[in-house]
Write a protein that holds these residues in place. Sequence first.
Motif, PDB file in Angstrom:
ATOM      1  N   UNK A 267     -14.688   0.313  20.186  1.00  0.00           N
ATOM      2  CA  UNK A 267     -13.357   0.714  19.752  1.00  0.00           C
ATOM      3  C   UNK A 267     -13.004   0.186  18.381  1.00  0.00           C
ATOM      4  N   UNK A 268     -13.313  -1.095  18.124  1.00  0.00           N
ATOM      5  CA  UNK A 268     -13.036  -1.648  16.795  1.00  0.00           C
ATOM      6  C   UNK A 268     -13.866  -0.946  15.717  1.00  0.00           C
ATOM      7  N   UNK A 269     -15.131  -0.691  16.062  1.00  0.00           N
ATOM      8  CA  UNK A 269     -15.981   0.003  15.097  1.00  0.00           C
ATOM      9  C   UNK A 269     -15.464   1.417  14.824  1.00  0.00           C
ATOM     10  N   UNK A 270     -14.947   2.076  15.853  1.00  0.00           N
ATOM     11  CA  UNK A 270     -14.396   3.423  15.669  1.00  0.00           C
ATOM     12  C   UNK A 270     -13.186   3.392  14.746  1.00  0.00           C
ATOM     13  N   UNK A 271     -12.321   2.378  14.898  1.00  0.00           N
ATOM     14  CA  UNK A 271     -11.163   2.266  14.007  1.00  0.00           C
ATOM     15  C   UNK A 271     -11.605   2.115  12.550  1.00  0.00           C
ATOM     16  N   UNK A 272     -12.628   1.283  12.338  1.00  0.00           N
ATOM     17  CA  UNK A 272     -13.132   1.103  10.969  1.00  0.00           C
ATOM     18  C   UNK A 272     -13.694   2.404  10.414  1.00  0.00           C
ATOM     19  N   UNK A 273     -14.468   3.118  11.243  1.00  0.00           N
ATOM     20  CA  UNK A 273     -15.071   4.360  10.773  1.00  0.00           C
ATOM     21  C   UNK A 273     -14.014   5.417  10.476  1.00  0.00           C
TER      22      UNK A 273
END
Length: 416
Positions: A267-273
């Motif tokens: 989820x955190x990686x998705x927000x960054x992407x």
Amino acid sequence: MRDERRCADGAKAGRRARKAEWEARKAEWRAAEKARKARGDAPDYGSGPMGPPNAFTLLPWLLLGMGALSNIVHGETPNPWIGALGLLLFNSLYVTLVFRAFDQRARQAAATRWCLVALGAVTCAMAAVYGGSWMLFFPLLGLATGAVVRGRRLGQVMLGISALAGVIGGLREGWDALGIVYGTFLSGMVTAAILALAETVRELRDTRQELARAAVDQERLRFSRDLHDLLGHTLSVIVVKSEAARRIAPRDMEAALGQVRDIETVGRQALTEIREAVTGYREASLASELDRARGALTAAGIEPLVRQSGPPLPPQAAALLGWVVREAATNAVRHSEATTCEIEVRGGAERVRLVITDDGRGTGTTPPGSGLTGLAERLAAAGGTLTGGPVPGGGFRVSAELPVETAVGVEEGATP
């Protein structure tokens, strides 16, 4: 009559559009000057709202006929009523022509050509009868001709009118008519050049606005593609890991917490992407996408088999293939119900080929969804191809082929 009415309506609509454009230009210039004054800058006297030429810019040239009018008023013209009628007819035809010249449909109508012929006949008749100051109507005839006639015919028409002015002027004024001939030819050609330049500028301005709209549409398409690819993959991984955590939680809480931690990381990686996709600086790396595909397939209970051979790929080609790996792995997780998924990258000196095959149902992405369709468009823009479909005997295969040296300016996802 209907054609005349349509032409008149078109001319009125054109005048209203030009007036609205002029008012908008003035408002924009005034706003810019107001902002300039608020900043304390000096006024910019060279950037005022210079509008394109219109019919009103050609009307002051009628003052060339003041000499003929003065002769009529002072009684120096034989048969003054005939001269006054000719002057009135000339001015009426001239005003009609210059207003019709700025509307394309009216300018190309047969009535406009007949008006021009009538103006020429009146000019020749009055110049031949009276001479003197009446010869100045030939430059006005040239000006009206330059406003109405366009293209290759203009030179021939202007040479004919100039020759006619030379013949009549030579008979009436002798060698003094050379100035009239020169003025007639020059007025027509210069007027035509100025109006053609104004039309070109207007077309360029319209083209620039259209290109701006196309750029906006292209950016919207890029963002929708990136958002689809990013969220489709990420949400599929989150769903798979959530199901895994729910299944193993009753018997192994530590393993379930590990899945929950993975969900948080994804989820955190998705927000960054997503933030990177919005700003347009995200580049899908092939190596990172292969690692993510392994993790997503393993979490879904699908055994990943990844093979890669060949020299290192340029960033553009690697980014495009990274998007293909992401989309194909997401489809395998969501639709295939497969047990194995084979990903093979074979690079060569000129082209690289990516093949992703699973042994699932083979119907989950047929017909192809928006993800594969968007990827096919991206690869086609880079000179590559993308195909996908069921495999005989079961399963689904996605094949992508791409030139190793992709163009620098080709869109690859969100890469600038």
